[in-house]
Design a protein around this motif. Structure first.
Motif, PDB file in Angstrom:
ATOM      1  N   PHE A 171       9.952  11.472 -11.382  1.00 23.04           N
ATOM      2  CA  PHE A 171       9.617  10.665 -12.559  1.00 23.04           C
ATOM      3  C   PHE A 171       8.961  11.535 -13.639  1.00 23.04           C
ATOM      4  O   PHE A 171       7.838  11.255 -14.068  1.00 23.04           O
ATOM      5  N   PRO A 172       9.637  12.588 -14.076  1.00 22.18           N
ATOM      6  CA  PRO A 172       9.024  13.489 -15.064  1.00 22.18           C
ATOM      7  C   PRO A 172       8.701  12.788 -16.383  1.00 22.18           C
ATOM      8  O   PRO A 172       7.780  13.198 -17.096  1.00 22.18           O
ATOM      9  N   ASP A 173       9.425  11.708 -16.683  1.00 17.53           N
ATOM     10  CA  ASP A 173       9.215  11.006 -17.945  1.00 17.53           C
ATOM     11  C   ASP A 173       7.907  10.230 -17.981  1.00 17.53           C
ATOM     12  O   ASP A 173       7.383   9.931 -19.060  1.00 17.53           O
ATOM     13  N   ARG A 174       7.355   9.900 -16.810  1.00 20.41           N
ATOM     14  CA  ARG A 174       6.119   9.114 -16.790  1.00 20.41           C
ATOM     15  C   ARG A 174       5.013   9.751 -15.949  1.00 20.41           C
ATOM     16  O   ARG A 174       3.997   9.116 -15.682  1.00 20.41           O
ATOM     17  N   ALA A 175       5.209  10.996 -15.508  1.00 13.39           N
ATOM     18  CA  ALA A 175       4.251  11.645 -14.608  1.00 13.39           C
ATOM     19  C   ALA A 175       2.838  11.669 -15.190  1.00 13.39           C
ATOM     20  O   ALA A 175       1.872  11.301 -14.516  1.00 13.39           O
ATOM     21  N   GLN A 176       2.707  12.092 -16.447  1.00 15.67           N
ATOM     22  CA  GLN A 176       1.378  12.188 -17.043  1.00 15.67           C
ATOM     23  C   GLN A 176       0.768  10.812 -17.240  1.00 15.67           C
ATOM     24  O   GLN A 176      -0.436  10.607 -17.044  1.00 15.67           O
ATOM     25  N   ARG A 177       1.597   9.858 -17.586  1.00 13.07           N
ATOM     26  CA  ARG A 177       1.117   8.492 -17.783  1.00 13.07           C
ATOM     27  C   ARG A 177       0.571   7.908 -16.478  1.00 13.07           C
ATOM     28  O   ARG A 177      -0.465   7.251 -16.458  1.00 13.07           O
ATOM     29  N   VAL A 178       1.271   8.160 -15.383  1.00  9.78           N
ATOM     30  CA  VAL A 178       0.818   7.675 -14.079  1.00  9.78           C
ATOM     31  C   VAL A 178      -0.530   8.277 -13.727  1.00  9.78           C
ATOM     32  O   VAL A 178      -1.467   7.575 -13.323  1.00  9.78           O
ATOM     33  N   ALA A 228       0.836  -1.197   0.000  1.00 12.32           N
ATOM     34  CA  ALA A 228       0.000   0.000   0.000  1.00 12.32           C
ATOM     35  C   ALA A 228       0.875   1.254   0.000  1.00 12.32           C
ATOM     36  O   ALA A 228       1.648   1.450   0.934  1.00 12.32           O
ATOM     37  N   PRO A 229       0.707   2.091  -1.032  1.00 11.19           N
ATOM     38  CA  PRO A 229      -0.224   1.895  -2.147  1.00 11.19           C
ATOM     39  C   PRO A 229       0.471   1.262  -3.352  1.00 11.19           C
ATOM     40  O   PRO A 229       1.691   1.246  -3.454  1.00 11.19           O
ATOM     41  N   ILE A 230      -0.351   0.765  -4.259  1.00 12.77           N
ATOM     42  CA  ILE A 230       0.145   0.337  -5.563  1.00 12.77           C
ATOM     43  C   ILE A 230       0.059   1.541  -6.496  1.00 12.77           C
ATOM     44  O   ILE A 230      -1.019   2.083  -6.717  1.00 12.77           O
ATOM     45  N   ILE A 231       1.192   1.974  -7.003  1.00 11.49           N
ATOM     46  CA  ILE A 231       1.268   3.160  -7.863  1.00 11.49           C
ATOM     47  C   ILE A 231       1.523   2.699  -9.298  1.00 11.49           C
ATOM     48  O   ILE A 231       2.555   2.096  -9.578  1.00 11.49           O
ATOM     49  N   PRO A 232       0.603   2.966 -10.200  1.00 10.97           N
ATOM     50  CA  PRO A 232       0.781   2.519 -11.584  1.00 10.97           C
ATOM     51  C   PRO A 232       2.108   2.984 -12.181  1.00 10.97           C
ATOM     52  O   PRO A 232       2.499   4.143 -12.022  1.00 10.97           O
ATOM     53  N   PHE A 233       2.805   2.059 -12.835  1.00  9.86           N
ATOM     54  CA  PHE A 233       4.060   2.322 -13.547  1.00  9.86           C
ATOM     55  C   PHE A 233       5.222   2.727 -12.640  1.00  9.86           C
ATOM     56  O   PHE A 233       6.310   3.018 -13.120  1.00  9.86           O
ATOM     57  N   VAL A 234       5.012   2.745 -11.314  1.00 11.65           N
ATOM     58  CA  VAL A 234       6.101   3.063 -10.385  1.00 11.65           C
ATOM     59  C   VAL A 234       6.377   1.849  -9.505  1.00 11.65           C
ATOM     60  O   VAL A 234       7.462   1.265  -9.543  1.00 11.65           O
TER      61      VAL A 234
END
Length: 374
Positions: free
Chosen positions: A283-290, A234-240
């Motif tokens: 994680f600026p490379d995946r921030a929007q994706r998350v 907890a928590p599960i963070i998508p793509f992280v």
């Protein structure tokens, strides 16, 4: 006008800013006027603990999606600094920021053990397992000095009162001498939170908590002492942290965990902007994706507090996570959420003895060596 000053991560802190609490009247907005650069003169956020005398100590809830109805938190604020902490917005009630203030301006309820003893002694008290350290970690660093959690456990042990603990600190090992005898009588269970096995991610996600490997060792140590232990992903963070679900569960099982629970990232109130700032910093490379994936599981919003879905989300991605957790549980032989907590013994409780404070006349008689008739 010059653009806003960029946000910089601070070593040992989760939040990268001190966002305003939602109850503040006046708004503030930072901007770069060209005179000062944060990277050249960073402010050091030192931890300060304020002692407070609480009026009550047990918190009751009727939430249908959590396995306990009563909880106790010896501290307000948490130095672990987990950026995702759902308790951060509670600092707004104090006129403080849920950001850096939450992890640096702490409050210790120094009368927590006495309040608990008083509560348990009431004739109308009904026994239910107490969840210890749910809102903020009961084993955060300042517990080494204040020892409030240990003193609370001493009261519970004296009364044969059931307790469940959740922490991400190895300091829980200090209290094995209390917890092991209680566990032997089905009065204690523990859960260790592990979000990731990657120490680099953990160092920014939950900067002052124990390292992932150290938490696994704590699971093993508690298990070897006879204390039932579960793992809370907890928590599960998508793509992280989401790619590690099965690895975390397997590592926890190998360390001795007998049950597993999970919660999908929750972003209530001020946690949302704080988490998004953290993403941009680390994680600026995946921030929007998350954030896109988070919103897909929250009906298009950053967060939905509805019972039944707030813990796990909804939609195809939430369902895929649920299936992954359930299949891993079955494969590894792990129990489900709350399995051990619900089986704690509530029948052995003994009401504590509370000695009322002496009045002025009694104190004078005692000082003179006279015996009390009653």
């Amino acid at each position: 006008m010059l653009p806003p000053r960029p946000l910089y991560a601070q070593k040992g802190r989760g939040a990268v800013s001190n966002v305003q609490g939602r109850y503040e009247v006046n708004g503030r907005e930072s901007f770069d006027d060209g005179w000062e650069h944060e990277e050249e003169c960073p402010k050091v956020w030192r931890t300060h603990v304020t002692e407070e005398t609480a009026k009550s100590i047990l918190t009751r809830n009727q939430s249908p999606d959590i396995p306990f109805a009563v909880s106790l938190n010896p501290y307000r604020g948490c130095e672990h600094g987990c950026i995702y902490c759902f308790a951060r917005p509670s600092h707004s009630y104090l006129g403080l920021s849920p950001g850096l203030d939450f992890e640096s301006k702490l409050y210790a309820k120094v009368n927590a053990p006495e309040l608990l003893r008083s509560e348990l002694s009431k004739p109308g008290y009904t026994v239910e397992p107490i969840a210890l350290g749910v809102n903020t970690d009961a084993y955060q660093p300042c517990e080494r000095e204040y020892r409030l959690t240990r003193r609370v456990l001493e009261v519970l042990k004296e009364c044969d009162h059931p307790v469940g603990l959740i922490t991400k600190s190895s300091l829980i090992e200090r209290d094995i001498d209390i917890l092991a005898p209680m566990a032997e009588r089905h009065l204690a269970a523990a859960s260790i939170t592990i979000t990731t096995l990657d120490p680099k991610i953990a160092r920014t996600l939950e900067p002052r908590a124990a390292a992932p490997a150290r938490r696994l060792r704590a699971i093993r140590t508690l298990t070897e002492a006879g204390i039932p232990v579960g793992v809370s992903i907890a928590p599960i963070i998508p793509f992280v942290t989401e790619p590690e679900i099965e690895k975390v569960m397997e590592a926890a099982r190998d360390a001795g965990a007998i049950m597993a629970n999970y919660v999908v990232l929750r972003l209530p109130w001020e946690v949302s902007p704080l988490f998004q700032q953290w993403l941009e910093a680390h994680f600026p490379d995946r921030a929007q994706r998350v954030m896109n994936r988070v919103r897909e599981m929250r009906g298009g919003k950053d967060y939905d507090a509805s019972f039944g879905t707030r813990m796990h989300g909804e939609g195809i991605w939430a369902d895929l996570i649920r299936q992954r957790v359930e299949k891993a549980r079955d494969r590894l032989g792990l129990g489900g959420p709350g399995m051990r907590f619900r089986t704690l013994d509530c029948a052995s409780f003994r009401r504590p003895i509370v000695v009322p404070p002496l009045g002025a006349r009694a104190r004078a008689a005692q000082a003179a060596g006279q015996m009390d008739l009653f």
